[in-house]
Design a protein around this motif. Structure first.
Motif, mmCIF file in Angstrom:
data_model
loop_
_atom_site.group_PDB
_atom_site.id
_atom_site.type_symbol
_atom_site.label_atom_id
_atom_site.label_comp_id
_atom_site.label_asym_id
_atom_site.label_seq_id
_atom_site.Cartn_x
_atom_site.Cartn_y
_atom_site.Cartn_z
ATOM 1 N N THR A 56 2.545 8.121 6.446
ATOM 2 C CA THR A 56 3.808 7.371 6.246
ATOM 3 C C THR A 56 4.618 7.147 7.481
ATOM 4 O O THR A 56 5.064 6.226 7.697
ATOM 5 N N ALA A 57 4.808 8.380 8.218
ATOM 6 C CA ALA A 57 5.633 8.274 9.348
ATOM 7 C C ALA A 57 4.864 7.247 10.455
ATOM 8 O O ALA A 57 5.433 6.500 11.179
ATOM 9 N N ILE A 58 3.551 7.582 10.591
ATOM 10 C CA ILE A 58 2.778 6.692 11.296
ATOM 11 C C ILE A 58 2.960 5.287 11.044
ATOM 12 O O ILE A 58 3.313 4.440 11.958
ATOM 13 N N SER A 59 2.701 4.823 9.729
ATOM 14 C CA SER A 59 2.856 3.294 9.532
ATOM 15 C C SER A 59 4.329 2.867 9.720
ATOM 16 O O SER A 59 4.435 1.760 9.906
ATOM 17 N N PHE B 222 13.501 5.238 8.257
ATOM 18 C CA PHE B 222 13.855 6.461 8.411
ATOM 19 C C PHE B 222 14.048 7.324 7.168
ATOM 20 O O PHE B 222 13.322 8.267 6.787
ATOM 21 N N SER B 223 14.372 6.695 6.110
ATOM 22 C CA SER B 223 14.400 7.134 4.837
ATOM 23 C C SER B 223 13.226 7.401 4.297
ATOM 24 O O SER B 223 12.831 8.506 3.572
ATOM 25 N N ILE B 224 12.309 6.376 4.185
ATOM 26 C CA ILE B 224 11.081 6.753 3.619
ATOM 27 C C ILE B 224 10.247 7.905 4.467
ATOM 28 O O ILE B 224 9.175 8.588 4.058
ATOM 29 N N PHE C 143 0.937 -1.244 -0.035
ATOM 30 C CA PHE C 143 0.109 -0.121 -0.077
ATOM 31 C C PHE C 143 0.889 1.275 0.033
ATOM 32 O O PHE C 143 0.343 2.326 -0.673
ATOM 33 N N HIS C 144 2.060 1.059 0.609
ATOM 34 C CA HIS C 144 2.906 2.235 0.635
ATOM 35 C C HIS C 144 3.438 2.630 -0.924
ATOM 36 O O HIS C 144 3.819 3.877 -1.115
ATOM 37 N N THR C 145 3.648 1.580 -1.565
ATOM 38 C CA THR C 145 4.261 1.849 -2.890
ATOM 39 C C THR C 145 2.840 2.477 -3.534
ATOM 40 O O THR C 145 3.252 3.562 -4.425
ATOM 41 N N VAL C 146 1.761 2.293 -3.386
ATOM 42 C CA VAL C 146 0.799 2.830 -4.224
ATOM 43 C C VAL C 146 0.871 4.355 -3.675
ATOM 44 O O VAL C 146 0.542 5.256 -4.513
ATOM 45 N N SER C 147 1.047 4.810 -2.462
ATOM 46 C CA SER C 147 1.215 6.223 -1.988
ATOM 47 C C SER C 147 2.266 6.859 -2.303
ATOM 48 O O SER C 147 2.268 8.087 -2.970
ATOM 49 N N GLN C 148 3.546 6.139 -2.368
ATOM 50 C CA GLN C 148 4.786 6.965 -2.787
ATOM 51 C C GLN C 148 4.688 7.161 -4.381
ATOM 52 O O GLN C 148 5.314 8.134 -4.438
ATOM 53 N N LEU C 149 3.981 6.595 -5.081
ATOM 54 C CA LEU C 149 3.976 6.775 -6.342
ATOM 55 C C LEU C 149 3.107 7.958 -6.735
ATOM 56 O O LEU C 149 3.265 8.953 -7.229
ATOM 57 N N GLY C 150 2.320 8.184 -5.516
ATOM 58 C CA GLY C 150 1.669 9.592 -5.536
ATOM 59 C C GLY C 150 2.437 10.855 -5.303
ATOM 60 O O GLY C 150 2.320 11.918 -5.874
ATOM 61 N N PHE C 151 3.604 10.733 -4.690
ATOM 62 C CA PHE C 151 4.505 11.638 -4.490
ATOM 63 C C PHE C 151 5.255 11.962 -5.622
ATOM 64 O O PHE C 151 5.491 13.366 -6.011
#
Lengths: 111, 480
Positions: free
Chosen positions: B374-377, B338-340, B275-283
């Motif tokens: 992102t930080a929460i998850s 940390f990086s993400i 799900f994070h991949t889905v979100s980061q592609l939004g960035f």
């Protein structure tokens, strides 16, 4: 008129994918949809004429556009090889799910 | 440079098929193919002028190689190299390495394309290679997940083809720039195809199950690079045509928020990463001009995370809270998390700062919410117990895993040089505040929250049905 029929084919294929329950029927519906898309490319290339463009001494006629035809040949080959792969996958799935109902396969494997 | 480009595109395919003649050398040949890409990407960065290649006039193949593509190509090369190192000592067959190299080659081709039909061919070859890798374990589950992926991808590409021929009808050319005079249906159809392939917004809900059910190295490659093959064309279209730019940005914000919303409630480590991949592609989509750097950092970090989660004892986050992890693995996990989240000293921070700088005013709230989410998850992965285990207690870790980590995490540190201007006091404070707030929210709220989100939209028929809805929505977005 011809374009309307082609779009009808594409839509029939698309709704077949959603409405059919058997996995093999879904794959066949996808085949119908891709046939529709291929037909659309041929209709577009026949806009200007129907003759095959061959360089020779005969007087020029109304030539068909070769570019969409070339492009759709690639798409036909890709589509056919993808279907072959999918049917192999379906063959393997059918050992444990002989009726090949997509709902049942999904429930068993989604958890 | 032209010859080098053509050799670079064909090399992985040639070597990938030749591997079958010398199965003994399969890993070495795959590594050779990937190293060639690294060299080529480095060459492309220092090239002064973007390279435009054209075959056969306007309606033929056109390739564009510029620094934006170079970022993506470098990501592809580093992630594939790390995956090969990870798999070095395992007992995977020659078939696996050949498919990995062919996948690498087709993703390279997708990054280089600048016309719709070459992109179609690259995306379809990519789908086939991904299907073969996803279905590699040959279990029923793997075959079903792979089949579903191939089906959804092929239907989306059929819509895309109709759009491409409408562009040709308007311009007698398949180039990306042809979207300008094309009818709105064409833009809607092509975008539908690219949104599904790139895993963006609701069309991309095939992604979580597919990426979480594949084996770890395959998930690393899929999340790290393959979805980007659908994203780079969207970025290019947004850069070429200003009319399309707001649509791409809207989808960027939407998918960033959708992804983190699902991710904060996930209890399974791999699904959360997917799900994070889905979100980061939004960035990447939210700020198209600087998407390349974000793509590089995301690719490195996501593949590192998938490889690490692959060596953890279990995927369930609740169980992991009671089972301590080996300390060096925990350190690698924390660096990646940390990086993400955007912690300074890692290039994820530079990428986030650069993206935030290039946002339009209406996007800022949404993207900041997504960063908080992102930080929460990732707090879920950071706050796991760890202890230094002796070699009897833990399962043996082959050195290939550590080489892969060095390549990926080292790349994260090294990539800082791309945007070192990010390190100013004002810039450093904001991500730290975001991370602190995220961790606070995790401890107070999300730690004990058990909330199962419905998975209705991920069922096969709904994935296909959503495509028709997306088509209608896209058409009206373009029309307006």
């Amino acid at each position: 008129m011809l374009e309307a029929f082609v779009f009808a084919t594409i839509f029939c294929g698309f709704f077949g994918i959603i409405l059919k329950k058997n996995l093999v029927m879904k794959i066949i519906s996808m085949d119908v949809m891709s046939t529709g898309v291929i037909a659309y490319y041929v209709v577009i290339s026949a806009r200007e004429g129907l003759f095959t463009p061959i360089a020779s001494d005969i007087q020029k006629g109304a030539y068909a556009d070769p570019v969409p035809q070339a492009v759709i040949l690639t798409a036909i080959v890709i589509g056919f090889s993808i279907q072959a792969l999918m049917l192999v996958g379906v063959m393997k799935l059918s050992r444990d799910n002989p009726t090949l109902e997509s709902h049942e396969i999904e429930k068993g494997n989604m958890s | 440079m032209t010859t080098l480009t053509l050799v670079w595109i064909t090399f992985p395919f040639l070597v990938g098929f030749l591997i079958y003649l010398v199965p003994r050398l399969d890993r070495y040949l795959t590594l050779l193919g990937v190293l060639f890409s690294v060299v080529y990407a480095a060459q492309l960065f220092i090239e002064p002028v973007p390279l435009t290649l054209r075959l056969l006039d306007r309606f033929g193949v056109s390739l564009v190689l510029d620094p934006l593509a170079a970022f993506f190509i470098l990501t592809n090369a580093l992630v594939t190299a790390a995956v090969i190192f990870y798999c070095w000592r395992s007992d995977r067959t020659t078939f696996f390495y050949a498919q990995t190299l062919i996948l690498h080659g087709s993703v390279n081709a997708a990054f280089a394309c600048s016309d719709f039909i070459s992109l179609y061919v690259a995306l379809e070859v990519l789908s086939i290679a991904s299907f073969l890798l996803i279905a590699y374990p040959r279990s029923d589950r793997a075959i079903w997940v792979g089949l579903r992926y191939l089906f959804v991808s092929n239907v989306a590409m059929l819509f895309y083809l109709v759009g491409a021929v409408l562009v040709y009808k308007a311009h007698h050319s398949f180039d990306f720039i042809g979207l300008r005079g094309a009818p709105p249906e064409a833009i809607a159809l092509i975008f539908l195809g690219l949104l599904v392939k790139g895993g963006i917004f609701i069309s991309g809900l095939w992604l979580p199950l597919t990426h979480s059910e594949s084996e770890s190295p395959v998930s690393a490659m899929l999340s790290g690079v393959v979805v980007k093959a659908g994203v780079l064309p969207l970025v290019r279209c947004a850069l070429l045509l200003e009319e399309i730019d707001p649509i791409v940005r809207i989808f960027g914000v939407g998918t960033a928020l959708l992804g983190v919303f699902y991710a904060v409630f996930e209890k399974d480590a791999k699904r959360m990463l997917a799900f994070h991949t889905v979100s980061q592609l939004g960035f990447i989509l939210a700020a198209p001009e600087v998407g390349g750097f974000y793509a590089l950092t995301h690719g490195l970090v996501k593949s590192a995370l998938f490889l690490i989660v692959g060596v953890l004892p279990t995927r369930n986050l609740k169980e992991l809270q009671h089972q301590p992890i080996h300390t060096p693995i925990w350190i690698a996990l924390v660096i990646a998390s940390f990086s993400i989240s955007g912690f300074p000293l890692l290039s994820g921070f530079g990428a986030k700062v650069l993206t935030m700088k290039n946002l339009l005013p209406w996007q800022i709230i949404g993207m900041n919410l997504a960063a908080l989410g992102t930080a929460i998850s990732f707090a879920k992965l950071t706050f796991l117990p760890f202890k230094q285990q002796t070699s009897e207690e833990r399962s043996p870790l082959h050195p290939g895993f550590w080489i892969a980590m060095v390549v990926l995490l080292g790349g994260l540190f090294a990539a800082n040089v791309v945007y070192y201007e990010a390190y100013s006091v004002a810039n450093v404070v904001k991500p730290l505040v975001t991370i602190a707030l995220g961790w606070l929210a995790y401890w107070l709220i999300f730690r004990r929250l058990i909330f199962k989100l419905p998975r209705v939209l991920e069922q096969f028929e709904h994935l296909i049905g959503v495509m028709s809805l997306s088509l209608v929505v896209l058409y009206w977005m373009v029309f307006a």
